[in-house]
Motif scaffolding. Structure first.
Motif, PDB file in Angstrom:
ATOM      1  N   LEU A  28       0.930  -1.529   0.223  1.00 48.52           N
ATOM      2  CA  LEU A  28       0.040  -0.077  -0.213  1.00 48.52           C
ATOM      3  C   LEU A  28       1.020   1.299  -0.145  1.00 48.52           C
ATOM      4  CD1 LEU A  28      -2.760  -0.564   2.655  1.00 48.52           C
ATOM      5  CD2 LEU A  28      -3.143  -0.139  -0.103  1.00 48.52           C
ATOM      6  N   TYR A  29       2.107   0.931   0.614  1.00 47.60           N
ATOM      7  CA  TYR A  29       2.915   2.539   0.887  1.00 47.60           C
ATOM      8  C   TYR A  29       3.817   2.338   0.613  1.00 47.60           C
ATOM      9  CZ  TYR A  29      -1.355   2.860   4.395  1.00 47.60           C
ATOM     10  OH  TYR A  29      -2.268   3.109   4.634  1.00 47.60           O
ATOM     11  N   GLY A  30       4.649   1.299  -0.007  1.00 47.15           N
ATOM     12  CA  GLY A  30       5.519   1.326   0.042  1.00 47.15           C
ATOM     13  C   GLY A  30       6.007   0.327  -1.485  1.00 47.15           C
ATOM     14  N   PHE A  31       5.534   0.500  -2.176  1.00 47.43           N
ATOM     15  CA  PHE A  31       5.180  -0.690  -2.963  1.00 47.43           C
ATOM     16  C   PHE A  31       7.085  -1.073  -3.778  1.00 47.43           C
ATOM     17  CE2 PHE A  31       4.180   3.076  -5.631  1.00 47.43           C
ATOM     18  CZ  PHE A  31       5.042   2.499  -6.487  1.00 47.43           C
ATOM     19  N   ASP A  32       7.780   0.560  -4.255  1.00 45.00           N
ATOM     20  CA  ASP A  32       8.465   0.091  -4.841  1.00 45.00           C
ATOM     21  C   ASP A  32       9.621  -0.870  -3.850  1.00 45.00           C
ATOM     22  OD1 ASP A  32       8.694   2.561  -2.785  1.00 45.00           O
ATOM     23  OD2 ASP A  32      10.377   3.070  -3.767  1.00 45.00           O
ATOM     24  N   GLU A  33       9.844  -0.746  -2.863  1.00 47.02           N
ATOM     25  CA  GLU A  33      10.644  -1.392  -0.943  1.00 47.02           C
ATOM     26  C   GLU A  33      11.024  -3.405  -1.695  1.00 47.02           C
ATOM     27  OE1 GLU A  33      12.181  -0.296   1.591  1.00 47.02           O
ATOM     28  OE2 GLU A  33      12.349   1.277   0.110  1.00 47.02           O
ATOM     29  N   LEU A  34       9.172  -3.342  -2.445  1.00 45.42           N
ATOM     30  CA  LEU A  34       9.246  -4.392  -2.475  1.00 45.42           C
ATOM     31  C   LEU A  34       9.051  -5.049  -3.997  1.00 45.42           C
ATOM     32  CD1 LEU A  34       5.881  -5.399  -0.843  1.00 45.42           C
ATOM     33  CD2 LEU A  34       7.880  -6.068   0.070  1.00 45.42           C
ATOM     34  N   GLU A  35      10.348  -4.278  -5.318  1.00 50.41           N
ATOM     35  CA  GLU A  35      10.319  -4.932  -6.545  1.00 50.41           C
ATOM     36  C   GLU A  35      11.734  -5.840  -6.158  1.00 50.41           C
ATOM     37  OE1 GLU A  35      12.111  -1.451  -8.602  1.00 50.41           O
ATOM     38  OE2 GLU A  35      10.139  -0.523  -8.101  1.00 50.41           O
TER      39      GLU A  35
END
Length: 274
Positions: free
Chosen positions: A161-168
């Protein structure tokens, strides 16, 4: 009111608001307030005091930021300034408000939080009002979102939700940020593939809307979707390696162990119990 006076008032307000929720300010000068949601998950709320943009009218302005991360991310360094920490502690209350609104999470319509909280020149009442407004935003948007994070799966939920780029999912294993916790929610390639396909359908919907609104040509839309499809296919292939490729599996295990040890030591050094 000088900078020190404003900063002192902010620190006191943050402490009063956050300590009952289990947060503790780190040692030293930087205003990072930290809570270990679990032994593997750290949550941070801080503020950044800014110079006035209109010195004749404003005393100061401040911004509130927050982040959630696992101890398996590359670095958790709480001994640096808020500005230097914005590589990952960068979600604002306004981000959380609009994200909640888009995703059907209840919001307080008459209390939309700000990004900049502006303190009027020589106006102590303004200082109190802006601090109270910021604390309300924390209580209404940040704390409820943080409280939902109780394990690595819900940490993935939060980051989606709030930090999707952390999960790339990165092609180079060591370049992954918090993607190593994805298996907590997506335990196999099939579940992750279904998630990626949903992401692509949503991307397709957004592109089609832009095309219909004449904000993008059909050619541009097709090109963007082709890039998305290629990236998503690469993500699935790379994620499969998390489970099937022995070299990648061993590398992830090594990196997770190294990062966890380094980050936990860094958190302890700043006076936070883990």
């Amino acid at each position: 009111m000088g900078t020190l006076e404003v900063d002192k008032s902010l620190k006191a307000a943050f402490k009063e608001t956050l300590e009952p929720h289990g947060f503790k300010k780190v040692k030293g000068r930087y205003p990072h307030f930290v809570r270990m949601a679990t032994p593997e998950i750290v949550q941070v709320i801080n503020y950044r005091l800014e110079q006035a943009l209109s010195p004749q009218l404003e005393e100061k302005r401040f911004e509130v930021y927050c982040a959630v991360g696992s101890i398996y991310r590359p670095e958790i360094n709480l001994n640096r300034s808020v500005y230097a920490s914005m590589d990952w502690i960068n979600t604002t209350q306004l981000d959380m408000y609009f994200t909640a609104k888009r995703n059907g999470i209840p919001v307080y319509e008459n209390e939309q939080p700000g990004v900049d909280y502006i303190i009027k020149k020589g106006d102590e009442a303004s200082l109190r009002e802006q601090i109270a407004f910021a604390m309300t935003g924390i209580e209404h948007y940040v704390i409820p979102a943080f409280d939902k994070v109780v394990d690595l799966k819900t940490c993935v939920d939060y980051l989606e939700l709030y930090g999707f780029d952390e999960l790339e999912v990165r092609l180079e294993t060591e370049c992954n940020v918090d993607a190593f916790i994805l298996p907590a929610k997506y335990p196999d390639v099939e579940s992750y593939s279904a998630k990626v396909q949903n992401d692509f359908q949503e991307a397709n919907r957004r592109v089609m809307q832009l095309v219909s609104e004449k904000k993008m040509t059909e050619k541009e839309g097709k090109e963007r979707l082709l890039r998305c499809e290629g990236r998503y296919n690469d993500d699935i292939k790379q994620y499969e390696k998390f489970f099937s490729d022995e070299i990648t599996k061993n590398e992830i295990a090594r990196l997770k162990a190294e990062r966890a040890e380094k980050n936990l030591n860094a958190i302890r050094t700043m006076g936070i119990e883990v």
